[in-house]
Design a protein around this motif. Structure first.
Motif, PDB file in Angstrom:
ATOM      1  N   THR A  45      -1.577  -1.115  -3.925  1.00 56.57           N
ATOM      2  CA  THR A  45      -2.738  -0.236  -3.740  1.00 56.57           C
ATOM      3  C   THR A  45      -2.301   1.170  -3.329  1.00 56.57           C
ATOM      4  O   THR A  45      -1.235   1.357  -2.744  1.00 56.57           O
ATOM      5  CB  THR A  45      -3.703  -0.772  -2.647  1.00 56.57           C
ATOM      6  OG1 THR A  45      -2.969  -0.960  -1.439  1.00 56.57           O
ATOM      7  CG2 THR A  45      -4.384  -2.057  -3.042  1.00 56.57           C
ATOM      8  N   GLY A  84      -6.149  -0.326  -7.267  1.00 61.46           N
ATOM      9  CA  GLY A  84      -5.662  -1.663  -6.939  1.00 61.46           C
ATOM     10  C   GLY A  84      -6.656  -2.459  -6.109  1.00 61.46           C
ATOM     11  O   GLY A  84      -6.680  -3.691  -6.173  1.00 61.46           O
ATOM     12  N   VAL A  85      -7.515  -1.773  -5.344  1.00 65.94           N
ATOM     13  CA  VAL A  85      -8.418  -2.488  -4.430  1.00 65.94           C
ATOM     14  C   VAL A  85      -9.417  -3.387  -5.173  1.00 65.94           C
ATOM     15  O   VAL A  85      -9.743  -4.476  -4.699  1.00 65.94           O
ATOM     16  CB  VAL A  85      -9.161  -1.479  -3.514  1.00 65.94           C
ATOM     17  CG1 VAL A  85     -10.429  -2.053  -2.945  1.00 65.94           C
ATOM     18  CG2 VAL A  85      -8.249  -1.097  -2.365  1.00 65.94           C
ATOM     19  N   CYS A 144      -9.108   4.309  -4.711  1.00 65.04           N
ATOM     20  CA  CYS A 144      -8.190   3.326  -4.121  1.00 65.04           C
ATOM     21  C   CYS A 144      -7.690   2.340  -5.178  1.00 65.04           C
ATOM     22  O   CYS A 144      -8.094   1.186  -5.229  1.00 65.04           O
ATOM     23  CB  CYS A 144      -8.827   2.588  -2.950  1.00 65.04           C
ATOM     24  SG  CYS A 144      -7.610   1.707  -1.986  1.00 65.04           S
ATOM     25  N   CYS A 168      -4.413   3.797  -1.235  1.00 62.98           N
ATOM     26  CA  CYS A 168      -5.681   4.084  -0.543  1.00 62.98           C
ATOM     27  C   CYS A 168      -5.861   5.578  -0.292  1.00 62.98           C
ATOM     28  O   CYS A 168      -6.852   5.980   0.307  1.00 62.98           O
ATOM     29  CB  CYS A 168      -5.771   3.296   0.756  1.00 62.98           C
ATOM     30  SG  CYS A 168      -5.939   1.541   0.481  1.00 62.98           S
ATOM     31  N   ASN A 225       0.841  -1.212   0.000  1.00 66.30           N
ATOM     32  CA  ASN A 225       0.000   0.000   0.000  1.00 66.30           C
ATOM     33  C   ASN A 225       0.877   1.263   0.000  1.00 66.30           C
ATOM     34  O   ASN A 225       2.082   1.200   0.166  1.00 66.30           O
ATOM     35  CB  ASN A 225      -0.895  -0.058   1.255  1.00 66.30           C
ATOM     36  CG  ASN A 225      -1.955   1.014   1.244  1.00 66.30           C
ATOM     37  OD1 ASN A 225      -2.490   1.385   0.201  1.00 66.30           O
ATOM     38  ND2 ASN A 225      -2.274   1.541   2.417  1.00 66.30           N
TER      39      ASN A 225
END
Ligand code: GTP
Length: 258
Positions: free
Chosen positions: A113, A122-123, A120, A115, A84
């Motif tokens: 990801t 990649g989520v 966001c 966020c 992340n």
């Protein structure tokens, strides 16, 4: 007054430190009671979990993942690694990072990801990847259970709760979920199950960030500190700034001088 231009300064090839020393290594010891309790609670919940989602900071993909997880919560269940905070790194490096991390092993799949991004990035890939992994594995004791349970784990402040809330928002369009905060150690116990999808029916346990009780080396500890996975007042700003300077010099990154 002696006037040294930056060009002259860089051509002098100064002697930089070969290794980093802390005045007191104890500043890298952080294992408050809630982490110990959290780890035990996570182990107890494992029977009702189908897949582990480990979140880590993409700035330190090879440093500081808690080795304790290997012997406790990881190993039996399918396990994906979320790297992340990709907004904080050069995204051109992602394919190389992915190759190296996959070679290191320790997870069935790797997803990047961001966020911070409203959508966001990649989520959206996470649930399909998780479901595929679960379907290709043996659901010990859980073959008859219709719903799926996931557990989000990782060191403190890497964005576990934020990530969980994004999955929930992107699937069931609901806000809230797990409390988040800019300081390490916001989540202090394993949460109740949080619904993140209705079709398939998926719940997630949020867990407290767990620092390893034994930091393998000072540099790993300092990288974890610079990524704010511990509390700044413990490691102290001066030590963090000094390590950053050491790292810049060691890696010949002199743009900070300018
Ligand atoms: N820049 C950036 N910040 C992020 C991202 N994801 C989360 N954060 C921030 O990171 C901080 C920690 O987020 P949390 O979701 O509380 O982290 P956690 O891992 O649950 O933290 P603990 O409760 O300490 O275990 C918050 O300030 C978030 O806004 C990201 O992709 N990029």
């Amino acid at each position: 007054m002696v006037h040294v231009s930056l060009r002259n300064f860089c051509s002098i090839t100064p002697k930089f430190r070969d290794y980093f020393k802390l005045p007191n290594n104890n500043v890298l010891r952080w294992f408050p009671g809630h982490m110990n309790r959290g780890l035990k609670d996570m182990e107890n919940k494992l029977r009702s979990v189908d897949c582990i989602i480990e979140v880590h900071d993409a700035r330190i993909p090879l440093s500081g993942r808690n080795p304790q997880f290997k012997n406790t919560v990881c190993g039996i269940k399918p396990h994906i690694l979320i790297l992340n905070k990709t907004d904080l790194i050069d995204n051109k490096k992602l394919p190389d990072i992915e190759k190296v991390v996959k070679k290191e092993g320790g997870a069935n799949d790797v997803i990047f990801t961001n966020c911070r991004d409203e959508k966001c990035k990649g989520v959206q890939k996470v649930l399909p990847t998780v479901m595929q992994l679960i379907r290709n594995s043996t659901r010990y004791n859980r073959a008859e259970v219709k719903e799926f349970s996931l557990m989000v784990i990782g060191v403190p402040n890497v964005g576990k709760s934020t990530f969980l809330n994004h999955i929930r928002k992107s699937n069931i369009k609901k806000g809230g979920g797990a409390p988040t905060g800019a300081k390490a150690g916001i989540t202090r116990s394993v949460s109740n199950r949080i619904k993140v999808s209705t079709d398939p029916l998926v719940y997630v346990f949020d867990t407290p960030g767990i620092w390893t009780p034994y930091i393998p080396d000072i540099e790993t500890g300092m990288k974890l500190a610079l990524c704010e996975t511990t509390q700044d007042h413990l490691v102290q700003f001066l030590n963090m700034a000094d390590y950053l300077l050491y790292w810049f010099n060691k890696n010949k990154q002199f743009s900070a001088v300018e």
